[in-house]
Scaffold this active site. Structure first.
Site, PDB file in Angstrom:
ATOM      1  N   ASN A   1     123.114  43.815  21.119  1.00 38.48           N
ATOM      2  CA  ASN A   1     123.294  42.009  21.631  1.00 38.48           C
ATOM      3  C   ASN A   1     124.507  41.954  22.695  1.00 38.48           C
ATOM      4  OD1 ASN A   1     125.188  43.963  19.403  1.00 38.48           O
ATOM      5  ND2 ASN A   1     125.771  41.636  19.075  1.00 38.48           N
TER       6      ASN A   1
ATOM      7  N   GLU B   1     126.955  38.787  23.158  1.00 43.23           N
ATOM      8  CA  GLU B   1     127.564  37.488  22.983  1.00 43.23           C
ATOM      9  C   GLU B   1     128.285  37.210  23.667  1.00 43.23           C
ATOM     10  OE1 GLU B   1     129.608  38.837  19.813  1.00 43.23           O
ATOM     11  OE2 GLU B   1     128.497  39.021  19.147  1.00 43.23           O
TER      12      GLU B   1
ATOM     13  N   CYS C   1     119.627  38.174  21.523  1.00 43.33           N
ATOM     14  CA  CYS C   1     120.294  39.790  20.128  1.00 43.33           C
ATOM     15  C   CYS C   1     119.881  40.470  20.929  1.00 43.33           C
ATOM     16  CB  CYS C   1     119.675  39.420  18.730  1.00 43.33           C
ATOM     17  SG  CYS C   1     119.846  37.919  17.711  1.00 43.33           S
TER      18      CYS C   1
ATOM     19  N   GLU D   1     117.076  42.743  19.680  1.00 45.52           N
ATOM     20  CA  GLU D   1     115.763  42.754  19.811  1.00 45.52           C
ATOM     21  C   GLU D   1     114.925  41.909  20.923  1.00 45.52           C
ATOM     22  OE1 GLU D   1     118.351  42.386  16.990  1.00 45.52           O
ATOM     23  OE2 GLU D   1     117.265  41.978  15.423  1.00 45.52           O
TER      24      GLU D   1
ATOM     25  N   CYS E   1     117.056  38.841  12.698  1.00 52.90           N
ATOM     26  CA  CYS E   1     116.698  37.212  12.465  1.00 52.90           C
ATOM     27  C   CYS E   1     115.630  36.776  12.841  1.00 52.90           C
ATOM     28  CB  CYS E   1     118.479  36.343  13.642  1.00 52.90           C
ATOM     29  SG  CYS E   1     117.399  36.475  15.549  1.00 52.90           S
TER      30      CYS E   1
ATOM     31  N   CYS F   1     114.168  36.717  16.102  1.00 49.86           N
ATOM     32  CA  CYS F   1     113.487  38.031  16.937  1.00 49.86           C
ATOM     33  C   CYS F   1     112.723  38.189  15.954  1.00 49.86           C
ATOM     34  CB  CYS F   1     115.097  38.838  16.512  1.00 49.86           C
ATOM     35  SG  CYS F   1     116.530  39.282  18.036  1.00 49.86           S
TER      36      CYS F   1
HETATM   37  N1  THU Z   1     122.318  39.843  16.280  1.00 51.76           N
HETATM   38  C1  THU Z   1     121.277  40.667  16.828  1.00 51.76           C
HETATM   39  O1  THU Z   1     121.839  41.207  17.434  1.00 51.76           O
HETATM   40  N2  THU Z   1     120.612  40.101  16.029  1.00 51.76           N
HETATM   41  C2  THU Z   1     119.692  40.096  14.977  1.00 51.76           C
HETATM   42  O2  THU Z   1     118.828  39.978  14.463  1.00 51.76           O
HETATM   43  C3  THU Z   1     121.170  39.405  13.735  1.00 51.76           C
HETATM   44  C4  THU Z   1     121.682  39.143  14.858  1.00 51.76           C
HETATM   45  C5  THU Z   1     123.323  39.623  16.489  1.00 51.76           C
HETATM   46  C6  THU Z   1     123.249  38.651  17.441  1.00 51.76           C
HETATM   47  C7  THU Z   1     125.412  38.634  17.321  1.00 51.76           C
HETATM   48  O3  THU Z   1     125.851  38.667  18.265  1.00 51.76           O
HETATM   49  C8  THU Z   1     125.505  39.067  15.785  1.00 51.76           C
HETATM   50  O4  THU Z   1     124.833  40.240  15.723  1.00 51.76           O
HETATM   51  C9  THU Z   1     126.151  38.224  14.246  1.00 51.76           C
HETATM   52  O5  THU Z   1     125.341  37.853  14.523  1.00 51.76           O
END
Ligand code: THU
Length: 132
Positions: free
Chosen positions: A46, A48, A57, A59, A88, A91
């Site tokens: 991920n 940000e 994310c 994935e 999520c 993804c």
């Molecule tokens: N996140 C992912 O990388 N994958 C997911 O399927 C769920 C959420 C990340 C997004 C964000 O940077 C952090 O987790 C918190 O939501």
């Protein structure tokens, strides 16, 4: 057929790449690893942003990396988080574009967790068959 060695390599790749996550806001680093039919592994984290909504994310990073390199089919995915959290919805949908009912391993930082499948996580998903 995914071997036990491939499964372990995929999980270890997700755990290892999680170190590269850029998650200063959520402090929830995520690592993902995709297995291709010919045995290649593509990883993602991920990433940000101070403008929070621009976050991507792990994935989807992995999927977009793989597709950019010419790989459009995946046979398994592993996702590593601090608590073996589940992918999520966005993804799940992006994975479903390039995979069938593949195994999904959800693991913690030690590589321990559970196995599910993509269609268990995303039943009755939207796909190209719904488009005119
Ligand atoms: N996140 C992912 O990388 N994958 C997911 O399927 C769920 C959420 C990340 C997004 C964000 O940077 C952090 O987790 C918190 O939501």
């Amino acid at each position: 057929m995914i071997t036990k060695a491939q499964q372990e390599a995929l999980i270890q790749a997700a755990v290892a790449v999680r170190e590269q996550a850029y998650a200063p806001y959520s402090k929830y680093p995520v690592g993902a690893a995709l297995l291709t039919p010919d045995g290649r592994i593509f990883t993602g984290v991920n990433v940000e942003n101070a403008s929070y909504g621009l976050t991507i994310c792990a994935e989807r990073t992995a999927v977009f990396k793989a597709v950019s390199e010419g790989y459009r089919e995946f046979v398994a995915v592993a996702v590593a988080t601090e608590n073996a959290g589940s992918p999520c919805g966005a993804c799940r949908q992006v994975l479903a574009e390039f995979a069938g009912d593949i195994p999904v391993w959800l693991v913690d930082a030690a590589g321990h967790g559970r196995e599910t499948t993509l269609y268990t996580l995303l039943p009755d998903h939207f796909g190209p068959e719904h488009l005119p």
